[in-house]
Design an enzyme around this catalytic site. Structure first.
Site, mmCIF file in Angstrom:
data_model
loop_
_atom_site.group_PDB
_atom_site.id
_atom_site.type_symbol
_atom_site.label_atom_id
_atom_site.label_comp_id
_atom_site.label_asym_id
_atom_site.label_seq_id
_atom_site.Cartn_x
_atom_site.Cartn_y
_atom_site.Cartn_z
ATOM 1 N N TYR A 67 17.719 -58.642 20.574
ATOM 2 C CA TYR A 67 18.454 -57.378 20.602
ATOM 3 C C TYR A 67 18.098 -56.584 19.354
ATOM 4 C CZ TYR A 67 22.253 -53.984 20.861
ATOM 5 O OH TYR A 67 22.966 -52.822 20.940
ATOM 6 N N ASP A 116 13.632 -56.797 11.435
ATOM 7 C CA ASP A 116 14.932 -56.200 11.716
ATOM 8 C C ASP A 116 15.964 -57.040 10.973
ATOM 9 O OD1 ASP A 116 17.402 -55.507 12.716
ATOM 10 O OD2 ASP A 116 16.723 -55.263 14.788
ATOM 11 N N LYS A 119 24.493 -51.909 10.177
ATOM 12 C CA LYS A 119 25.757 -52.642 10.201
ATOM 13 C C LYS A 119 26.561 -52.504 8.902
ATOM 14 C CE LYS A 119 25.535 -54.455 14.447
ATOM 15 N NZ LYS A 119 24.396 -55.125 15.002
HETATM 16 C C1 LIG Z 1 23.437 -54.209 15.923
HETATM 17 C C2 LIG Z 1 21.962 -54.378 15.815
HETATM 18 C C3 LIG Z 1 21.087 -53.291 15.978
HETATM 19 C C4 LIG Z 1 21.574 -51.940 16.389
HETATM 20 O O1 LIG Z 1 22.363 -51.329 15.419
HETATM 21 P P1 LIG Z 1 23.360 -50.173 15.881
HETATM 22 O O2 LIG Z 1 23.856 -49.591 14.620
HETATM 23 O O3 LIG Z 1 24.428 -50.839 16.694
HETATM 24 O O4 LIG Z 1 22.563 -49.211 16.700
HETATM 25 C C5 LIG Z 1 19.736 -53.497 15.792
HETATM 26 N N1 LIG Z 1 19.256 -54.707 15.468
HETATM 27 C C6 LIG Z 1 20.067 -55.767 15.304
HETATM 28 C C7 LIG Z 1 19.465 -57.077 14.913
HETATM 29 C C8 LIG Z 1 21.437 -55.649 15.486
HETATM 30 O O5 LIG Z 1 22.232 -56.711 15.343
#
Ligand SMILES: *Cc1c(COP(=O)(O)O)cnc(C)c1O
Length: 425
Positions: A157, A234, A261
């Protein structure tokens, strides 16, 4: 002997009976918002309890029930629900007005704090979400390399438009994606001169809190060096693992990093950054031709909150204490699970973990295909019934407001819940 499904149905009925106001508000919400919410991950069966207030590590719902919050807003709530330095910084920023339509000083402070912490980030730009940060990083990698293909991990994700699990396909941003299995170094042999970037988390977060092996991280770095693809970490979730992120802990450095986050203390936030020569694409003085829009990229609330969170709360010491607390909780849970006959295992790194309803081991999402969904939902309700809130899918992320005392409560509640479920079997 009731099955997990029968026990789950009974647990959901007990849940509904105690929450008449949440039910009423769910029906009202559903007439104006499809599904009754505006963030799908917050769906709870049969309907979500609706939060009235939050303080420290506690949530109170509209029916007056309280929960210890082990979800921590899916990791965005790292600081707990009322971190004083963030509150003070936001109040004070608002005194000076907002929506400037101009640059200001807090965005420099926030950027300096990010650049000073994360070893591989030389320059950074802010966005409003992690999704946006990843989309920008992918386009930047395509621009920098002149290539189109993006390699990602199956089940990962990376945001609302970048979900590579079941059901993510319909909303996937239209890039030329190639999927590989997580932790499979050999699968990286497909990374060739057509690949712009590999986008990967150093621990798969929403995909199930599955850590990358050291060998895999090194293989990622090596394949990128050999092929000329950029390595994008990420670290939207994993950056909490030390002041310099999980990259600092593992020592394997990406070319670009995305953040989000918790970093703005719970306010709207996203960022992407990395090698200065790559980020130069946004700098006209260095021949850069890319523009990066975003009305709220430097909004005063997020910038003030990020500055306060980074400088006053997210010290190496507090993050490493939290890391140790999480490691201890996960190992206590696994000890408990080993003595139980139910298929349960906890995976994760530091303060983030996931409880899976399989026997394990788990090295990628493919090992979760035979999870017992009914048991997972049942366990969620049994834990909620005992005042412990975490994600229905089993995800836990500790906040700084959680102390050892709450971890003890969690382990005891889990032991009790397992006994209750097993006794009914
Ligand atoms: C939550 C998340 C995202 C997306 O971030 P948002 O601010 O919700 O758009 C991207 N990558 C990872 C690993 C996440 O946990």
């Amino acid at each position: 002997m009731p099955t997990f499904t029968e026990q789950r149905t009974a647990a959901e009925a007990r849940y509904a009976e105690k929450r008449p106001l949440s039910k009423e508000l769910f029906d009202r919400a559903s007439t104006v918002m499809p599904g009754g919410s505006t963030r799908s991950v917050l769906d709870v069966q049969p309907f979500p309890f609706r939060v009235a207030s939050a303080s420290g590590c506690q949530l109170t719902d509209v029916d007056g029930l309280t929960y210890i919050d082990f979800l921590g807003d899916y990791s965005a709530g790292l600081l707990g629900h009322d971190p004083a330095p963030v509150r003070a910084a936001v109040h004070s920023a608002l005194e000076n007005g907002w929506s400037f339509g101009g640059v200001h000083t807090d965005e420099i402070r926030a950027a300096e704090a990010v650049v000073n912490r994360f070893p591989s980030i030389e320059q950074v730009r802010f966005t409003n979400s992690g999704t946006e940060a990843n989309l920008m990083a992918l386009q930047l990698a395509r621009h920098h390399t002149g290539r189109d293909r993006i390699v990602v991990c199956d089940g990962a994700y990376h945001g609302g438009l970048l979900y590579f699990g079941h059901g993510g396909e319909a909303l996937l941003a239209p890039f030329d994606f190639t999927r590989v299995n997580y932790n499979d170094s050999e699968a990286l042999s497909i990374v060739d001169g057509s690949v712009a970037a590999i986008l990967v988390e150093p621990m798969m977060g929403a995909g199930g809190c599955i850590p990358a092996s050291r060998e895999y991280l090194e293989a990622l770095r090596r394949r990128c060096d050999e092929s000329g693809a950029l390595l994008i970490f990420d670290e939207v979730m994993t950056s909490r693992m030390s002041a310099g992120g999980l990259q600092q802990r593992t020592g394997v450095m990406p070319d670009l990093t995305t953040l989000g986050k918790y970093l703005a203390g719970g306010m709207t936030f996203g960022a992407f950054g990395g090698r200065s020569d790559v980020m130069a694409a946004f700098d006209p003085a260095r021949g850069g031709t890319l523009t990066h829009g975003g009305t709220f990229n430097n909004n005063v609330v997020s910038m003030a909150a990020a500055t306060a969170a980074l400088s006053e709360m997210l010290s190496e010491e507090s993050l490493s204490q939290l890391f140790v607390r999480g490691e201890s909780l996960r190992s206590r849970l696994n000890e408990l699970f080993q003595t139980s006959t139910l298929p349960l295992v906890a995976t994760g790194v530091g303060s983030m973990m996931a409880i899976h309803t399989v026997d394990g081991p788990v090295s990628g999402p493919q090992d979760l295909e035979h999870s017992d969904h009914e048991l997972k939902q049942l366990l969620f309700h049994e834990m909620l019934h005992r005042g412990c809130y975490f994600a229905p899918r089993g995800f836990i992320s500790l906040s700084l407001a959680i102390a050892d005392e709450q971890c003890d409560i969690f382990v005891n509640a889990m032991s009790d819940a397992i006994d209750a479920i097993s006794a009914s079997q």
